[in-house]
Motif scaffolding. Sequence first.
Motif, short mmCIF file in Angstrom:
data_model
loop_
_atom_site.label_atom_id
_atom_site.label_comp_id
_atom_site.label_asym_id
_atom_site.label_seq_id
_atom_site.Cartn_x
_atom_site.Cartn_y
_atom_site.Cartn_z
N ASN A 66 0.72 -1.13 0.16
CA ASN A 66 0.02 0.09 -0.23
C ASN A 66 1.01 1.46 -0.35
O ASN A 66 0.39 2.09 -0.33
N THR A 67 1.71 0.74 0.45
CA THR A 67 2.61 2.35 0.72
C THR A 67 3.94 2.77 -0.65
O THR A 67 3.81 1.80 -1.35
N VAL A 68 3.93 3.97 -1.53
CA VAL A 68 4.42 3.65 -2.59
C VAL A 68 5.99 3.59 -2.18
O VAL A 68 7.31 2.78 -2.82
N ILE A 69 6.47 3.86 -1.12
CA ILE A 69 8.04 4.00 -0.73
C ILE A 69 8.26 2.47 -0.83
O ILE A 69 9.81 2.42 -1.12
N LEU A 94 14.76 1.23 -12.89
CA LEU A 94 14.71 2.39 -13.13
C LEU A 94 13.88 2.83 -13.84
O LEU A 94 13.15 4.06 -13.68
N LEU A 95 13.16 2.06 -15.16
CA LEU A 95 12.20 2.01 -15.72
C LEU A 95 10.79 1.60 -14.92
O LEU A 95 10.13 3.13 -15.24
N ALA A 96 10.57 1.70 -13.80
CA ALA A 96 9.45 1.35 -12.96
C ALA A 96 10.10 2.48 -12.15
O ALA A 96 8.75 3.02 -11.81
N MET A 97 10.39 3.06 -11.72
CA MET A 97 11.29 3.92 -10.77
C MET A 97 10.22 5.18 -11.36
O MET A 97 10.02 6.52 -10.53
N SER A 98 10.88 5.64 -12.36
CA SER A 98 10.76 6.39 -13.63
C SER A 98 9.14 6.95 -13.59
O SER A 98 8.27 8.23 -13.60
N LYS A 99 8.54 5.60 -14.00
CA LYS A 99 6.99 5.37 -13.48
C LYS A 99 6.75 6.28 -11.94
O LYS A 99 5.76 7.14 -12.47
N PRO A 110 7.14 12.09 -6.74
CA PRO A 110 8.38 12.61 -6.81
C PRO A 110 9.03 12.27 -6.36
O PRO A 110 10.42 12.08 -5.88
N LYS A 111 9.00 12.78 -4.57
CA LYS A 111 9.42 12.52 -3.40
C LYS A 111 10.38 11.57 -3.32
O LYS A 111 11.48 11.38 -2.76
N SER A 112 9.20 10.34 -2.82
CA SER A 112 10.07 9.29 -2.63
C SER A 112 11.11 8.65 -3.16
O SER A 112 11.58 7.78 -3.02
N VAL A 113 11.09 8.96 -4.46
CA VAL A 113 12.30 8.69 -5.55
C VAL A 113 13.52 9.67 -4.92
O VAL A 113 14.31 8.51 -5.11
N GLN A 114 13.27 10.67 -5.22
CA GLN A 114 14.35 12.19 -4.89
C GLN A 114 15.29 11.09 -3.37
O GLN A 114 16.63 11.23 -3.53
N SER A 115 14.99 10.56 -2.20
CA SER A 115 15.92 10.19 -1.26
C SER A 115 16.82 9.13 -2.03
O SER A 115 17.74 8.68 -1.45
N HIS A 116 16.73 8.42 -3.54
CA HIS A 116 17.09 7.33 -3.58
C HIS A 116 18.77 7.53 -4.74
O HIS A 116 18.98 7.81 -5.79
N ARG A 161 22.67 4.21 -18.12
CA ARG A 161 22.90 5.51 -18.31
C ARG A 161 21.64 6.40 -18.71
O ARG A 161 21.33 6.90 -18.11
N LEU A 162 20.97 5.84 -19.49
CA LEU A 162 20.21 6.93 -20.32
C LEU A 162 18.73 6.76 -19.32
O LEU A 162 18.27 7.81 -18.66
N ARG A 163 18.62 5.98 -18.78
CA ARG A 163 17.34 5.76 -18.09
C ARG A 163 17.53 6.15 -16.40
O ARG A 163 16.56 7.51 -16.28
N ALA A 164 18.73 6.17 -16.47
CA ALA A 164 19.43 7.00 -15.14
C ALA A 164 18.76 8.39 -14.98
O ALA A 164 18.50 9.36 -14.62
N LEU A 165 19.37 9.16 -16.09
CA LEU A 165 19.80 10.25 -16.92
C LEU A 165 18.25 11.08 -16.46
O LEU A 165 17.97 11.75 -16.51
N ASP A 166 17.38 10.16 -17.03
CA ASP A 166 16.06 10.33 -17.10
C ASP A 166 15.15 10.75 -15.84
O ASP A 166 14.69 11.31 -15.60
N LEU A 167 15.74 9.91 -15.32
CA LEU A 167 15.12 10.23 -13.33
C LEU A 167 15.47 11.57 -13.29
O LEU A 167 15.23 11.53 -12.88
N LEU A 168 17.06 11.64 -13.02
CA LEU A 168 18.04 12.31 -12.29
C LEU A 168 16.50 13.77 -12.83
O LEU A 168 16.11 14.39 -12.06
N TYR A 169 16.14 13.76 -14.37
CA TYR A 169 15.64 15.68 -14.67
C TYR A 169 14.41 15.15 -14.06
O TYR A 169 14.38 17.10 -13.39
N GLY A 170 13.54 14.01 -13.23
CA GLY A 170 12.66 14.78 -12.43
C GLY A 170 13.11 14.55 -10.45
O GLY A 170 12.18 14.67 -10.00
N MET A 171 14.11 14.52 -10.44
CA MET A 171 14.97 14.37 -9.26
C MET A 171 15.14 15.57 -8.73
O MET A 171 15.64 16.32 -7.08
#
Lengths: 172, 1089
Positions: B294-297, B319-324, B330-336, B352-362
């Motif tokens: 139940n908790t996204v965290i 990483l793919l799921a993380m970006s979803k 966004p908050k819960s992902v930022q801690s990683h 690496r590209l996936r990780a870059l995508d994630l960084l954009y939102g973090m």
Amino acid sequence: MRFMLLFSRQGKLRLQKWYTATAERDKKKMVRELMQVVLARKPKMCSFLEWRDLKIVYKRYASLYFCCAVEEQDNELITLEVIHRFVELLDKYFGSVCELDIIFNFEKAYFILDEFLMGGEIQDTSKKSVLKAIEQADLLQEVSVLEPHLASLVSNFKDVNKLTTVVVLTVL
Amino acid sequence: MALKIVKGSIDRMFDKNLQDLVRGIRNHKEDEAKYISTCIDEIKQELKQDNIAVKANAVCKLTYLQMLGYDVSWAAFNIVEVMSSSKFTYKRIGYLAASQCFHESTDVIMLTTNQIRKDLSSPNQYDTGVALTGLSCFVTPDLARDLANDIMTLMSHTKPYIRKKAVLIMYKVFLKYPESLRPAFPRLKEKLEDPDPGVQSAAVNVICELARRNPKNYLSLAPLFFKLMTSSTNNWVLIKIIKLFGALTPLEPRLCHSTSQMSFLFFLSPWLSPSSLSTSNSTSAMSLLYECVNTVILCVQKLRILIEDSDQNLKYLGLLAMSKILKTHPKSVQSHKDLILQCLDDKDESIRLRALDLLYGMVSKKNLMEIVKKLMLHVDKAEGTTYRDELLTKIIDICSQSNYQYITNFEWYISILVELTRLEGTRHGHLIASQMLDVAIRVKAIREFAVAQMATLLDNAHLLTGNTQRNGICEVLYAAAWICGEFSEHLENPMQTLEAMLRPKVATLPGHIQAVYVQNAAKLFATVLRSQEGNTDRTAAQETSQLMIDRLPLFVQSANLEVQERASCILQLVKYIQKLQQKDVEVAEEVNALFAGELNPVAPKAQKKVPVPEGLDLDAWINEPPSESESEDEKPRTMFTREETKHSRPRHTEVDEKELAKRREVRKQEQASNPFYIKSSPSSQKVYQEAPGVDHIPVVQIDLSVPLKVPGLPMSDQYVKLEEERRQKDRADKKKKEKKKRKEKGGRRGKRDSGPESEEDITPAHMVDIVTEEIPLADSEKLPVRSHRSSEALKTMAEEVEVVAPQEAKKKGGKEKKEKKKDKEKDRKVSNGLVNSPSVCYSLRLSHIHQTISDAPTCSLASPPPFRQVCDIQGNLQDGSQVVVSLIFENKCDSFLKAMEFNVLDSLNSRLQRPDGAGPHDGLTVPFQLPPGVSNEARFVFTVKSIVMPQKLKGTLAFIVKNEDSSTHEKLDFKLHFTCTSYLITTPCYSDAFAKLLESGDLKASSVKLEGVVMPFPHLLARICFHHHFSVVERIDSCASMYSRSIQGHHVCLLVKTVSITVSIDAKCDEPSLLSNVLDEIKLTFSQC
């Protein structure tokens, strides 16, 4: 699943199965493009690619690349499983399969694939039942080839199956 | 004997079987194509035989060749033949070939319907199976329609082998023939509970796929699926069910919990053995899992496990799921963040590209610098330009996202951008450049720093241009040059930068960058002059001019038209400045005035706030719509060619040579004695009549819709003027195109982009910490200059019109100022034309309005409230008998004015042009209404027979004043004063042509003396130019020759001399009465001051 490709490390296509109607020209173009992309990848890299609007899942077995194109919502891991299951099936059927088996018996490889997947969906998840179906069909094929000629020749032979094996062996 | 037959037939069959073919191909690696073409010939022979075995063998070989990429569609009919064989062996091959080769447009498919139907109902399950398999590959809508019933029956076949195939193929049938879904659905649903697991999973598959397309209809199946899910031990099936629930949840919130718990299973499924999965499913462990998921965290933490896994595939998927998840939480992902940054080091580019995508939102304000720092490190060690380019764009994306929301220190950002310029071979130079421009313009506080940085860049330009051409990074110099020029007041050492910008190496840069260099060198030059003129030592300033004069010729020779044009214009300007300097005239102020005015950011909505004047239809054509071909290409290139044809100039470059030659002559003339000495020799008269003397005078045809007049700039000599004229023409053309473009786009604020950079609305960003407007900007933000221009232009327009009043004539001093301002504005446009060509459009509007204002005193204005009119009378050069009167109507009362009708009492000489069919006394309807306080402009065309006399026309304007409760008819009488001046058109003239004209002797002379004129000589000239449409031909000290031309081609030449407060004007014209009238008018102008 949109399509499945088997190709060698040298970029030779060994098997292709398209589950959606695609024009011949597009097929060729896609195959060429995809082979380039996949072959350029190093062994340590992950098995997934985003390519056009599709997800590509590939895996290399010896000198052969098995490559599937699935849609956005599809599960990559299960596609890997599908590939692996197909390889297992080939292995069972040919007995430690190698690339040459697939080249020379490409129609057999197709038959196996058709028993396993249909219209891009998994038909049967059980290895046993797929193999059984293939064996049965093969048997039928051999019988139907020889039956008319042999019927008149050896009517006293009851066990047709045995005979066919004998005859096939002599012919080969 | 019989055995022989068998053997014979087998032999024939294996004549050259598939194996032989494959082996053959492998043995003929060198001439594969040739070998295969012989094989195909053999196959064609084999296909002609009656023996089905031979045919099947041939078809089998064809299937192989098809895979190798050979066209086998010609054998389609043979394939059908083999398919219809009664023997399974051949049938199987036939169907295989069909499934590989046939597609929807294969016409022989029609022939197969009955055969397939027969096979489907075959007692042999493998016949049926093979037919179903084949059909799944090449089913067409027709086949689906014809065979739907047969397949439906097969879904209840006794053999599970057939049932499962039939169920699966139903999906394909539904796709091709959706009507079959309704009758088949109950049976399909039944199959969900089929005793055979294969059939069951097939049914789940099909329903899941169907539900993905249209979830609504399958909501009722949810309980059934839930039961299936808890009872099934088959991972394949489970995944499908979870997907199905995923599609259903948006429709049914109650499913949400169960879906999340299932998706958790889905996450875990790869690790869970079937047995553990089943226990967790069947027991109360469900509730436990339910709690967890139940908790996204927690989900994210599970994902962390995935990402930390050594398996690349799992890492990628994590990483793919993380970006979803990032999109929603966004908050819960930022801690990683740490983990994601680690992934940047991964060997695998996709990871690496996936990780870059994630960084954009973090990123956040806090961590932006840190993240970018990490990224910069990666940029340094990245191998392969694609990935490096990707990093670069990501850095810029990350920093500029949502209007630079996360940037707290722009000095830092500028230095990042500068650091990025050190990347070699990147394609994204323009991206960096646009960011630099954007930040420098929008963040005022940063300008000083930015300018310093840019100056360094310019100084080290050789580093950026190392191996030019393909090097995209030199785009940065575009921004650097512009910033240094525009904000040159912040430069510490402008002289050094100026030198850097004029290095010979610059000529190797791409044309558009050189153009910016040249233009901004001029801006810098102005700044340098100002600082140097402050000193007592004048030589420094003169040296600077000399530097410009020395270096600019390099650009004048440029092959790029833009560069060439700018350079030659500026070169002439500088030469003139130098001349003035040598006479110890202070020029810095005036040179600076060329580039005065500050760029300010404008809010994206600013344009919206400017009301569209009543009656102005922005979508309507002003001119006749141009032909298709014209409007299609609006590249600058075609602009030039069009211009060429218009002026029947063979080539642009030649024109320049021509002009250069002229200039040389002009210079000679200057050195000669008194150019004002009017000789009249009969021999030269002839010359004048035949030689290109008069035709020589380039007549500038100014389009009516853009009545542009050039005032006699006190500091511009004829060269500058020529350049100016040319440029204006360009602008006029551009403007027209601009208009077209806007109209094409159909929007009232259609976006204009003709330059290399596209345009976006821009929010103001005054301080370093940007005030974010509610609208987040698009990622590719652009210069605000355009919108800025527009609003400024409109504002000025409003202001200026406000000032115009009947008492204008008295307020000469004020007018003087305005004139100056106008000059500034105009030059400003020139300086900015480079940065943004659309500004041209506004400059025209501006100057037009000015025109109207400045001409106001020449018209008699009848302006009792509620009305005010300002009018401008202008000759139409294209037609010697036409005069266009532009009237600005302004409603000064509080009521609404409508149904305005404009009428003029025609005189013998002049008459109002009325539409066909209208009587000679009918009025013209003014095509707009005026709400209170609004002004608008209308144009009326008059036909004039004789232009030698001024005349007054009486007219009336009838209109309805509408109040809240009443409406009254009102009338306003006015007089239109057609002065002789209004028949004159500013026409530049070369001094040689001018001299010839004077020498010709067919001009009548007249003169006038003005007493008590206290104004500097340049102002005096400017006034004559401005009010009476003259242009300065030549000026020496306190004496000048001027020229103008009437719409009917009369030449008017003036020689203006001033001695203290007396001005004497000697004039010559081929029409004495016109001349005397013009002189009277000039006199009047000066008597008013």
